[in-house]
Every structure is written in C-alpha cells, then in structure tokens.
Design a protein around this motif. Structure first.
Motif, mmCIF file in Angstrom:
data_model
loop_
_atom_site.group_PDB
_atom_site.id
_atom_site.type_symbol
_atom_site.label_atom_id
_atom_site.label_comp_id
_atom_site.label_asym_id
_atom_site.label_seq_id
_atom_site.Cartn_x
_atom_site.Cartn_y
_atom_site.Cartn_z
ATOM 1 N N TRP A 12 0.185 -2.668 1.819
ATOM 2 C CA TRP A 12 0.408 -2.423 0.184
ATOM 3 C C TRP A 12 1.896 -3.682 -0.284
ATOM 4 O O TRP A 12 1.951 -3.500 -1.210
ATOM 5 C CB TRP A 12 1.746 -0.759 0.546
ATOM 6 C CG TRP A 12 1.829 -0.063 -0.592
ATOM 7 C CD1 TRP A 12 1.730 0.295 -1.551
ATOM 8 C CD2 TRP A 12 3.755 -0.144 -0.581
ATOM 9 N NE1 TRP A 12 2.767 0.415 -2.503
ATOM 10 C CE2 TRP A 12 3.889 0.271 -1.637
ATOM 11 C CE3 TRP A 12 4.581 -1.013 0.036
ATOM 12 C CZ2 TRP A 12 5.224 0.383 -2.564
ATOM 13 C CZ3 TRP A 12 6.117 -0.627 -0.180
ATOM 14 C CH2 TRP A 12 6.008 -0.372 -1.538
ATOM 15 N N GLU A 16 1.663 -6.214 -3.213
ATOM 16 C CA GLU A 16 2.322 -6.376 -4.400
ATOM 17 C C GLU A 16 3.347 -7.728 -3.909
ATOM 18 O O GLU A 16 4.187 -8.108 -4.610
ATOM 19 C CB GLU A 16 4.165 -5.247 -4.156
ATOM 20 C CG GLU A 16 3.932 -3.908 -3.917
ATOM 21 C CD GLU A 16 3.503 -3.524 -5.452
ATOM 22 O OE1 GLU A 16 3.694 -4.318 -6.363
ATOM 23 O OE2 GLU A 16 3.253 -2.426 -5.791
ATOM 24 N N GLN A 48 10.292 2.474 -3.357
ATOM 25 C CA GLN A 48 9.327 2.501 -4.279
ATOM 26 C C GLN A 48 7.988 3.020 -3.723
ATOM 27 O O GLN A 48 7.277 3.478 -4.389
ATOM 28 C CB GLN A 48 8.711 1.087 -4.167
ATOM 29 C CG GLN A 48 9.726 0.143 -5.014
ATOM 30 C CD GLN A 48 10.154 0.598 -6.779
ATOM 31 O OE1 GLN A 48 9.873 0.426 -7.233
ATOM 32 N NE2 GLN A 48 11.412 0.942 -7.116
ATOM 33 N N ASP A 52 5.400 5.938 -5.304
ATOM 34 C CA ASP A 52 3.717 5.320 -6.299
ATOM 35 C C ASP A 52 2.822 6.275 -6.688
ATOM 36 O O ASP A 52 2.535 7.305 -5.168
ATOM 37 C CB ASP A 52 3.525 4.533 -4.709
ATOM 38 C CG ASP A 52 1.719 3.579 -4.644
ATOM 39 O OD1 ASP A 52 1.807 3.839 -6.335
ATOM 40 O OD2 ASP A 52 1.729 3.286 -4.190
ATOM 41 N N GLN A 60 3.149 9.509 0.056
ATOM 42 C CA GLN A 60 4.135 8.454 0.157
ATOM 43 C C GLN A 60 4.803 8.632 1.629
ATOM 44 O O GLN A 60 5.446 7.563 2.130
ATOM 45 C CB GLN A 60 4.907 9.289 -0.901
ATOM 46 C CG GLN A 60 4.111 8.830 -1.870
ATOM 47 C CD GLN A 60 4.567 8.968 -3.096
ATOM 48 O OE1 GLN A 60 5.938 10.240 -3.353
ATOM 49 N NE2 GLN A 60 4.501 9.229 -4.569
#
Length: 258
Positions: A12, A16, A48, A52, A60
C-alpha cells in the motif's frame, strides 16, 4: 505480528510512492533526493489508511495494524485508536482488540503496541478496566501452567505494563499468573511498575503476598527494596518519595528506580 498484513501495508505504501531504502530511511516518491525516517512515514501516512475509500472499515483497520507491524511506531497505534471514539466511522471495537490480542500473542511483539497499552489505555481511568479486560482479564481462568504458549506470551506482556491498572481489576490476573512459574518474572515486573509508575496502583499487603509466592533468584534487581517498601506499607513511589531511597540504602540493594 501478522506477516500478511505487514506485506499488504508495504505494498500500500509502495502504491503511494513510499518505499524503504535503508534501515531508517524511506523515500516518499515526491522528493527522490530526500530521505525521511520511519517515524515520518508513520506521521504522514497512518491517518491516510482510514480515508482510503477502496477499503471498508474492517479493511482499513487490518491495513492500519499491518502498518504498525511494518513500522513499529507508536503514532500508528494512536491513529488506530482515534476512530473508536467516532461512532460514524463504524469501526468494530472487537476487531480493534482482536488486533491487539493477536500481536500480543505473537513470538515477537513490537514495543509500540505495549507502550500504547500503557500510556493510552491503562493510564486513562476511563478506559483502564475495559482495556485490561479485553487484552487479558477475560482469560484469567485460562492462566495455568499448561496454558497455550501464545496466551502465556500475551499475559506476560500485559502484566509487565499493568502498573497503572486499578488493583482490584488486575489482582485476579496477577494471582493466577503467580501460579504459573513461566510468568513469575512478568508478575514481578508488573508489581514493580505498579509501585514506580506515576499512576501506579497496588495494595501493599496483597502485593507483598504475591511477591512471596514468586520463585525468583534472590539477587533479582529491585526485589529486596520492593519487598521492603511493601512491608512498610508504601503503595507508590511518588506518594512516599523517600521510601525507595531508604530501601535501597543497604549495600548491594542500592539500585535506582527502574
């Protein structure tokens, strides 16, 4: 530690543009020539996870715990705890504590997790009892010498940082653990931290009886002075500041506050 969740968190971050390039060095993808620390990554990215929109609240939370496994930074635990206070987020308290229990039972547990238990949950009078129940209190009846190793690992880690937990809440777990030789060191550390923590709580005579039940090497650091202050009826270092100094003023017992 959940290796799969850890790897998901690494991917993840990579999506980013955030990748590890050294022991405590990362690049954020926006400034290729600059390096940021692991703590920087936690502060910039942990929140963040919970915005998401590709993930539901359960996803999450799992990703956030994976980020904790990856980074082992206290700030991630803070971000994991914040959504619990917002009912609109829909975060499951049971899933939250499942994440803690799972990691407390792992062969290796990050320091950030146990630190967060101490400062965020056990030191807060509003959450101390309920948090202790979630991570250990409800399993007191299972604390036996033949208990599964993961449970004993969890119990030991919780008891070590249980100093601020109110004595009536933690005493049953301490008494049960005193009957498990593999947990004697952790019971001792829990009693010691109960005495020295600013918010520590213990009952001197009951704590002294527990101390007497532990099979510890006689030269265990801080054992003799702790026995002395408890015998004298002192419950907390900060309410009797001279007591510890007096108890440690006898030759080899001269140890400072841990």
């Amino acid at each position: 530690m959940d290796e799969e969740a850890r790897e998901d968190a690494r991917r993840w971050l990579a999506e980013e543009g955030v990748t590890r390039v050294g022991e405590d060095e990362w690049t954020d993808g926006e400034h290729p020539g600059q390096r940021i620390t692991t703590a920087d990554v936690a502060v910039r990215w942990a929140d963040q996870v919970f915005v998401d929109e590709r993930l539901d609240p359960a996803g999450q939370l799992r990703l956030a715990f994976g980020l904790l496994d990856l980074l082992d930074v206290y700030w991630v635990t803070a971000e994991i705890g914040f959504p619990l206070a917002d009912p609109e987020v829909g975060l499951s308290a049971e899933a939250h504590w499942d994440g803690y229990r799972q990691r407390l039972e792992a062969p290796e547990a990050g320091e950030a997790l146990t630190y967060s238990l101490w400062v965020d949950w056990f030191e807060d009078a509003r959450t101390s009892a309920s948090a202790f129940a979630e991570v250990l209190g409800r399993d007191v009846d299972r604390l036996r010498a033949d208990a599964p190793e993961p449970l004993l690992r969890r119990a030991g880690r919780v008891l070590e940082v249980s100093g601020p937990v109110p004595w009536p809440v933690k005493e049953p777990a301490l008494r049960a653990a005193a009957g498990v030789p593999a947990l004697h060191r952790e019971v001792f550390r829990g009693l010691l931290n109960g005495y020295h923590s600013v918010y520590g709580d213990l009952e001197p005579s009951a704590a002294l009886a527990l101390l007497a039940a532990l099979d510890l090497p006689p030269d265990t650091e801080h054992l003799t002075p702790l026995r002395r202050v408890l015998t004298a009826g002192h419950a907390n270092h900060y309410r009797s500041r001279d007591a510890w100094a007096a108890a440690t003023s006898h030759g080899s017992d001269r140890h400072g506050i841990p």
